[in-house]
Write a protein that holds these residues in place. Structure first.
Motif, PDB file in Angstrom:
ATOM      1  N   SER A  49       0.833  -1.200   0.000  1.00 27.66           N
ATOM      2  CA  SER A  49       0.000   0.000   0.000  1.00 27.66           C
ATOM      3  C   SER A  49       0.866   1.248   0.000  1.00 27.66           C
ATOM      4  O   SER A  49       2.043   1.204   0.374  1.00 27.66           O
ATOM      5  CB  SER A  49      -0.946  -0.001   1.199  1.00 27.66           C
ATOM      6  N   ARG A  50       0.258   2.338  -0.437  1.00 28.69           N
ATOM      7  CA  ARG A  50       0.865   3.672  -0.391  1.00 28.69           C
ATOM      8  C   ARG A  50       0.048   4.534   0.547  1.00 28.69           C
ATOM      9  O   ARG A  50      -1.139   4.275   0.753  1.00 28.69           O
ATOM     10  CB  ARG A  50       0.873   4.306  -1.793  1.00 28.69           C
ATOM     11  N   PRO A  51       0.650   5.595   1.106  1.00 28.94           N
ATOM     12  CA  PRO A  51      -0.086   6.450   2.046  1.00 28.94           C
ATOM     13  C   PRO A  51      -1.376   7.039   1.468  1.00 28.94           C
ATOM     14  O   PRO A  51      -2.337   7.243   2.201  1.00 28.94           O
ATOM     15  CB  PRO A  51       0.913   7.563   2.376  1.00 28.94           C
ATOM     16  N   GLU A  52      -1.421   7.277   0.146  1.00 29.36           N
ATOM     17  CA  GLU A  52      -2.616   7.852  -0.467  1.00 29.36           C
ATOM     18  C   GLU A  52      -3.765   6.859  -0.578  1.00 29.36           C
ATOM     19  O   GLU A  52      -4.876   7.234  -0.936  1.00 29.36           O
ATOM     20  CB  GLU A  52      -2.299   8.383  -1.870  1.00 29.36           C
ATOM     21  N   GLY A  53      -3.495   5.570  -0.321  1.00 32.06           N
ATOM     22  CA  GLY A  53      -4.553   4.568  -0.352  1.00 32.06           C
ATOM     23  C   GLY A  53      -4.445   3.528  -1.449  1.00 32.06           C
ATOM     24  O   GLY A  53      -5.209   2.574  -1.463  1.00 32.06           O
ATOM     25  N   ALA A  54      -3.517   3.696  -2.394  1.00 34.26           N
ATOM     26  CA  ALA A  54      -3.357   2.687  -3.450  1.00 34.26           C
ATOM     27  C   ALA A  54      -2.917   1.364  -2.830  1.00 34.26           C
ATOM     28  O   ALA A  54      -2.118   1.340  -1.890  1.00 34.26           O
ATOM     29  CB  ALA A  54      -2.327   3.148  -4.479  1.00 34.26           C
ATOM     30  N   GLN A  55      -3.466   0.265  -3.358  1.00 31.76           N
ATOM     31  CA  GLN A  55      -3.138  -1.068  -2.853  1.00 31.76           C
ATOM     32  C   GLN A  55      -2.966  -2.022  -4.029  1.00 31.76           C
ATOM     33  O   GLN A  55      -3.666  -1.920  -5.038  1.00 31.76           O
ATOM     34  CB  GLN A  55      -4.252  -1.584  -1.947  1.00 31.76           C
ATOM     35  N   VAL A  56      -2.039  -2.955  -3.899  1.00 39.37           N
ATOM     36  CA  VAL A  56      -1.815  -3.986  -4.907  1.00 39.37           C
ATOM     37  C   VAL A  56      -1.249  -5.210  -4.183  1.00 39.37           C
ATOM     38  O   VAL A  56      -0.611  -5.080  -3.139  1.00 39.37           O
ATOM     39  CB  VAL A  56      -0.847  -3.493  -6.016  1.00 39.37           C
ATOM     40  N   MET A  57      -1.531  -6.387  -4.707  1.00 46.02           N
ATOM     41  CA  MET A  57      -0.953  -7.616  -4.165  1.00 46.02           C
ATOM     42  C   MET A  57      -0.026  -8.209  -5.218  1.00 46.02           C
ATOM     43  O   MET A  57      -0.323  -8.142  -6.413  1.00 46.02           O
ATOM     44  CB  MET A  57      -2.036  -8.633  -3.837  1.00 46.02           C
ATOM     45  N   ILE A  58       1.073  -8.792  -4.777  1.00 46.08           N
ATOM     46  CA  ILE A  58       1.965  -9.520  -5.678  1.00 46.08           C
ATOM     47  C   ILE A  58       2.248 -10.886  -5.057  1.00 46.08           C
ATOM     48  O   ILE A  58       2.275 -11.034  -3.835  1.00 46.08           O
ATOM     49  CB  ILE A  58       3.282  -8.768  -5.955  1.00 46.08           C
TER      50      ILE A  58
END
Length: 145
Positions: free
Chosen positions: A50-59
């Motif tokens: 995650s990033r502080p702005e709220g973006a999320q991704v899984m790898i």
């Protein structure tokens, strides 16, 4: 057993990317793209980022599950992962400093949003497996010409 906690709030739509070299991909996403590990399963080579702005991704490391067809580089053909950040120039500098050449250089782009234009500064980069990532910062809106 996992370490960390899922991000709060948990995104209602999240991309999960199959990667061919988990440590290399983790270094890319947590290095120049500025994500941090929110939750991981080290025994499975899986991480929710995650990033502080709220973006999320899984790898996660490819394991043969859920592959609907042959996996040939570049992965993700036909899909673009968009990540909105508060300082696109800082992320762009970090990508360049890591030795990665952007797929599309930093630019300002205004697009038709129906009754107005929406603007953003953006660049596109491929991750180590070739997934296309647009990193962008919103500039606001303006009337149609």
């Amino acid at each position: 057993m996992g370490t960390g906690r899922p991000p709060e709030p948990w995104a209602m739509l999240m991309t999960e990317l199959m990667v061919s070299d988990f440590p290399r991909s983790l270094a890319f996403w947590t290095g120049p793209l500025g994500f941090s590990v929110a939750f991981e399963r080290p025994g499975q080579d899986f991480a929710c980022l995650s990033r502080p702005e709220g973006a999320q991704v899984m790898i996660y490391q490819r394991d043969g599950d859920w592959e609907t067809g042959p996996m040939e580089p570049p992965y993700g053909r036909g899909a673009i992962v968009q990540v909105y950040v508060s300082d696109v120039e800082q992320v762009h500098r970090a990508v360049l400093a890591s030795g990665v050449t952007p797929y599309v250089e930093l630019r300002e782009k205004w697009r038709d949003w129906g009754d107005r234009l929406g603007g953003q500064r953006e660049f596109l980069v491929q991750d180590p497996d070739g997934y296309l990532v647009m990193v962008a910062q919103r500039l606001g809106e303006r009337p149609l010409p």
